[in-house]
Design an enzyme around this catalytic site. Structure first.
Site, PDB file in Angstrom:
ATOM      1  N   GLY A 205       0.822  -1.208   0.000  1.00  0.00           N
ATOM      2  CA  GLY A 205       0.000   0.000   0.000  1.00  0.00           C
ATOM      3  C   GLY A 205       0.849   1.248   0.000  1.00  0.00           C
ATOM      4  N   ASN A 206       0.226   2.366   0.304  1.00  0.00           N
ATOM      5  CA  ASN A 206       0.974   3.619   0.418  1.00  0.00           C
ATOM      6  C   ASN A 206       0.363   4.450   1.540  1.00  0.00           C
ATOM      7  OD1 ASN A 206      -1.055   5.573  -0.740  1.00  0.00           O
ATOM      8  ND2 ASN A 206      -0.895   4.106  -2.420  1.00  0.00           N
ATOM      9  N   ARG A 207       0.966   5.592   1.835  1.00  0.00           N
ATOM     10  CA  ARG A 207       0.586   6.342   3.030  1.00  0.00           C
ATOM     11  C   ARG A 207      -0.500   7.387   2.788  1.00  0.00           C
ATOM     12  NH1 ARG A 207       3.813   9.335   5.486  1.00  0.00           N
ATOM     13  NH2 ARG A 207       5.457   9.577   3.939  1.00  0.00           N
ATOM     14  N   SER A 208      -1.186   7.326   1.660  1.00  0.00           N
ATOM     15  CA  SER A 208      -2.262   8.310   1.433  1.00  0.00           C
ATOM     16  C   SER A 208      -3.383   8.087   2.444  1.00  0.00           C
ATOM     17  CB  SER A 208      -2.815   8.164   0.018  1.00  0.00           C
ATOM     18  OG  SER A 208      -3.970   8.962  -0.110  1.00  0.00           O
TER      19      SER A 208
END
Ligand code: PMT
Length: 396
Positions: A205-208
């Site tokens: 995933g990513n940190r958005s």
């Protein structure tokens, strides 16, 4: 309506005065300059130092202080917006009658700014014919009345009269000020970060957090648009009034966007979408006992949703992409954005720098908006809400 506003928050004397602190804080965090005018009664419920610390400005109460600065009219004249929270039955009656026996009454009478009241009182007082008539008078004059909500009152009783949640007071107040320049428009926004499954329990995933995308959806709705939000694993709530469709992966987002895009006049792709996904999703949890000391993952490219939406868009649609880049140098950042808008073919690209403490998750943003030719059409920095409005100013 955008930018930093001069907001007067009137606090009148009821137990809900403690909630005024949260209203003031939300307005300050949204980037506005907040001036509190409290009645003497309000200060029996909440302390002046608290209101001053939270508003970051002196708090005024006394009609006979600051006379040399003509304070009794100056505060109201300078206001872009006046919010009275809580508005007690007594203060509502005074405002309806146009009384000016205290600083709040003078401030309201001297102002032509939109006025928003958040009533708070017991049910009997709210339903009393005197209050009903006062509210009708104020509504007829264009005053926005937000609430009251039904729920637990100060004692053990429940009913209509509870002040609405501070965030709802702030949304209603800013909406009262907002031009409805997107009325009749349909806006599709993507927000959050996609997750690509590795196995039933893990993902890439990513940190958005979804903050910027949700801020765009909220801003568009407040300007009259019908908004659909494709929500990828959001960390922030979505207010009512926005159609929310939850998605998890880039593939889900692509499918949902394909279904929704034809209805949209404006598409804004603020979600952080994974460029790659695992080639194989393991049926069962990947175990270190079988994987050993090193685990190699094979990733395959995801389709580029923004590029395909841009390539197939109707002439009357506007497609806006975002670019999250880590270049520390401004010129290199701009160069990366120009390359990306040319490759993706969207009408506009909102370029923001991201890093460990920038762009993702934080409440503020700093953006440059490019058109398809790579020319800068707008720069904005501040809260994600104010950045959202600046982007929409351009599109509207
Ligand atoms: O959510 P927050 O915590 O508030 O953070 C906001 C943000 C930093 C995530 C946001 O402002 C932002 O920059 N969003 C875009 C992130 C991103 O995916 O950037 P990118 O440069 O990798 O992609 C460029 C554009 O292509 C984006 O509009 C993206 O949605 C789109 N894209 C990317 C990959 C892909 N496979 N399909 C796409 O459509």
């Amino acid at each position: 309506m955008t930018g930093r506003l001069n907001v007067v928050v009137g606090v009148s004397g009821g137990i809900a005065a403690y909630k005024a602190v949260a209203v003031i804080r939300a307005l300050v965090l949204a980037g506005h300059d907040v001036h509190v005018v409290a009645t003497e009664a309000a200060l029996r419920f909440v302390g002046k130092p608290t209101l001053e610390a939270i508003s970051r400005n002196p708090v005024h109460t006394d009609l006979y202080e600051g006379v040399a600065q003509v304070r009794h009219v100056a505060i109201g004249q300078a206001a872009d917006l006046i919010v009275v929270a809580p508005a007690t039955a007594h203060s509502i009656a005074k405002i309806a009658a146009g009384l000016a026996d205290d600083l709040l009454g003078n401030t309201i009478l001297a102002s032509s700014a939109p006025l928003v009241l958040a009533p708070a009182m017991h049910t009997e007082m709210w339903q009393n014919p005197a209050t009903v008539a006062n509210i009708a008078t104020l509504r007829a004059r264009g005053v926005t009345i937000v609430g009251p909500a039904i729920g637990q009152l100060t004692g053990s009783d429940t009913g209509a009269g509870r002040m609405v949640d501070p965030d709802d007071v702030v949304s209603a107040a800013l909406a009262a000020l907002t031009v409805q320049d997107l009325a009749g428009r349909r806006v599709l926004v993507t927000a959050g970060g996609t997750r690509e499954a590795l196995d039933p329990v893990r993902f890439i995933g990513n940190r958005s957090s979804g903050r910027q995308g949700v801020a765009l959806a909220v801003a568009a709705a407040s300007r009259g648009a019908e908004v659909t939000l494709l929500a990828a694993n959001l960390e922030v709530p979505v207010p009512t009034g926005i159609t929310r469709i939850d998605v998890v992966s880039a593939g889900d987002l692509a499918s949902a966007a394909a279904l929704e895009v034809n209805r949209a006049d404006i598409v804004i792709m603020a979600a952080a979408v994974a460029d790659y996904r695992p080639a194989v999703i393991a049926e069962a949890k990947i175990k270190k006992e079988s994987a050993g000391e090193r685990l190699t993952l094979e990733l395959v490219r995801n389709p580029d949703i923004l590029s395909s939406l841009s390539a197939s868009k109707r002439a009357d649609q506007i497609v806006v992409g975002f670019a999250a880049e880590t270049e520390p140098d401004d010129a290199a950042l701009l160069e990366a954005g120009r390359g990306k808008v040319a490759r993706k073919g969207c009408d506009y690209l909102v370029l923001n720098r991201v890093g460990w403490a920038e762009g993702f998750s934080v409440p503020d943003n700093d953006v440059v908006m490019l058109d398809l030719a790579g020319d800068i059409v707008m720069r904005a920095s501040g809260s994600k809400a104010s950045v959202a409005h600046r982007i929409l100013d351009r599109l509207a």
